[in-house]
Scaffold this motif. Structure first.
Motif, PDB file in Angstrom:
ATOM      1  N   PHE A  13       1.204  -1.092   0.168  1.00  0.00           N
ATOM      2  CA  PHE A  13      -0.361  -0.068   0.362  1.00  0.00           C
ATOM      3  C   PHE A  13       0.902   1.182   0.095  1.00  0.00           C
ATOM      4  O   PHE A  13       0.359   2.359  -0.514  1.00  0.00           O
ATOM      5  CB  PHE A  13      -1.022  -0.253   1.461  1.00  0.00           C
ATOM      6  N   CYS A  44       0.415   5.755  -1.731  1.00  0.00           N
ATOM      7  CA  CYS A  44      -0.189   6.579  -0.604  1.00  0.00           C
ATOM      8  C   CYS A  44      -0.245   7.595  -0.731  1.00  0.00           C
ATOM      9  O   CYS A  44      -0.799   8.051  -0.691  1.00  0.00           O
ATOM     10  CB  CYS A  44       0.124   5.831   1.053  1.00  0.00           C
ATOM     11  N   TRP A  90      -2.873 -10.898  -2.358  1.00  0.00           N
ATOM     12  CA  TRP A  90      -4.067  -9.954  -0.865  1.00  0.00           C
ATOM     13  C   TRP A  90      -4.505 -10.674  -0.642  1.00  0.00           C
ATOM     14  O   TRP A  90      -5.043 -11.687  -0.881  1.00  0.00           O
ATOM     15  CB  TRP A  90      -4.878  -8.964  -2.581  1.00  0.00           C
ATOM     16  N   ARG A 133      -6.220   1.159   3.266  1.00  0.00           N
ATOM     17  CA  ARG A 133      -6.458   0.787   2.046  1.00  0.00           C
ATOM     18  C   ARG A 133      -8.045   0.217   2.139  1.00  0.00           C
ATOM     19  O   ARG A 133      -8.816  -0.220   0.620  1.00  0.00           O
ATOM     20  CB  ARG A 133      -5.766  -1.469   1.858  1.00  0.00           C
ATOM     21  N   TRP A 164      -9.663   3.076  -0.134  1.00  0.00           N
ATOM     22  CA  TRP A 164      -8.947   2.651  -1.158  1.00  0.00           C
ATOM     23  C   TRP A 164      -9.587   1.828  -2.681  1.00  0.00           C
ATOM     24  O   TRP A 164      -9.397   1.987  -3.600  1.00  0.00           O
ATOM     25  CB  TRP A 164      -7.079   2.507  -1.576  1.00  0.00           C
ATOM     26  N   HIS A 199      -7.471   0.436  -5.428  1.00  0.00           N
ATOM     27  CA  HIS A 199      -6.640  -1.322  -4.518  1.00  0.00           C
ATOM     28  C   HIS A 199      -7.008  -2.443  -4.771  1.00  0.00           C
ATOM     29  O   HIS A 199      -8.996  -2.444  -4.947  1.00  0.00           O
ATOM     30  CB  HIS A 199      -7.215  -0.346  -2.761  1.00  0.00           C
ATOM     31  N   PRO A 200      -6.600  -3.061  -5.119  1.00  0.00           N
ATOM     32  CA  PRO A 200      -5.158  -3.743  -4.494  1.00  0.00           C
ATOM     33  C   PRO A 200      -4.509  -2.633  -6.527  1.00  0.00           C
ATOM     34  O   PRO A 200      -4.832  -2.477  -7.567  1.00  0.00           O
ATOM     35  CB  PRO A 200      -4.606  -5.069  -5.186  1.00  0.00           C
TER      36      PRO A 200
END
Lengths: 129, 119
Positions: free
Chosen positions: B4, B8, B73, B105, B108, B114-115
């Motif tokens: 992450f 970020c 993930w 996360r 996001w 994300h991811p």
């Protein structure tokens, strides 16, 4: 002082807590209190009310989405992290580093929330992952 | 670091893969861009312990190892799962699933950032 709350845990989380309780011969409730306390330790205890991001004006959301650490704090944090890597932190500096990391972590979270709120409101273009 | 921290957009800085306290240099090969969270949790560590096998192993080196071989993930993309001894030890040592990282996360994921696409 303590506050009593009732939580509904996913079965798997409860089973893990139960296993840890059995391993340490403790109550499940005590294990959960410790777990919550430890996982929340990065956060400070400032008591000022924080408005939910959804209640902020568009301008406030954008300001928060562009949040950066104060330059002085940023420089101090860099210096302290360098010292940490060099293994030369004193106890006072260690406390200072912890305090600055709290500021950093809270800012990181607020910024992420504001950025996603800004995308939801159409104030910012979604980024490519 | 391809986690992450890489997206970020907060404050990045170089950290030493081998810390200066353990003889690490400022050569490019020893530097990696990471956010402050990864930086602070890494500290002077170079090795970690795999929680499954108990083996002590050198932490993941993003300059010489492939992220996707060692990590994946979680289903909700909010947590990093170690796939190998090295991956699992690194997740624990750098506290890659600390509560702040996971909550960030999740924000996001909610807006599709994300991811990240990681090799």
């Amino acid at each position: 002082m303590s506050t009593q709350v009732t939580l509904t845990l996913p079965d798997e989380v409860y089973r893990r807590a139960e296993r840890l309780a059995q391993l340490s011969s403790r109550d499940v409730a005590d294990v959960l209190v410790d777990t919550i306390e430890l996982s929340l330790s990065p956060l400070g205890l400032q008591s000022e009310a924080i408005k939910p991001v959804s209640a902020l004006s568009d301008e406030e959301v954008m300001a928060l989405a562009q949040l950066q650490m104060e330059p002085e704090q940023d420089q101090s944090l860099s210096r302290l992290l360098d010292r940490q890597q060099a293994g030369t932190l004193t106890e006072t500096q260690r406390s200072e580093l912890l305090a600055l990391m709290q500021v950093y972590e809270e800012g990181l979270l607020q910024k992420a929330q504001a950025m996603s709120e800004a995308v939801r409101r159409g104030l910012m273009e979604p980024l490519e992952a | 670091m391809p986690q992450f921290a890489e997206i970020c957009s907060w404050n990045f800085r170089n950290y030493h893969l081998i810390p200066t306290a353990k003889g690490g240099t400022d050569d490019e090969d020893n530097l990696w861009l990471a956010c402050r969270l990864c930086n602070s949790y890494k500290g002077t560590q170079t090795h970690g312990r795999d929680p499954v096998t108990g083996r002590r192993i050198r932490l993941f080196n993003p300059r010489h190892q492939k992220w996707s071989r060692h990590f994946t993930w979680s289903e909700d993309s909010a947590q990093i799962i170690g796939k190998t001894i090295c991956g699992r030890a690194t997740v624990i040592a750098l506290q890659l699933n600390n509560i702040i990282a996971v909550m960030v996360r999740r924000e996001w994921v909610a807006v599709g950032w994300h991811p990240p696409k990681i090799e």
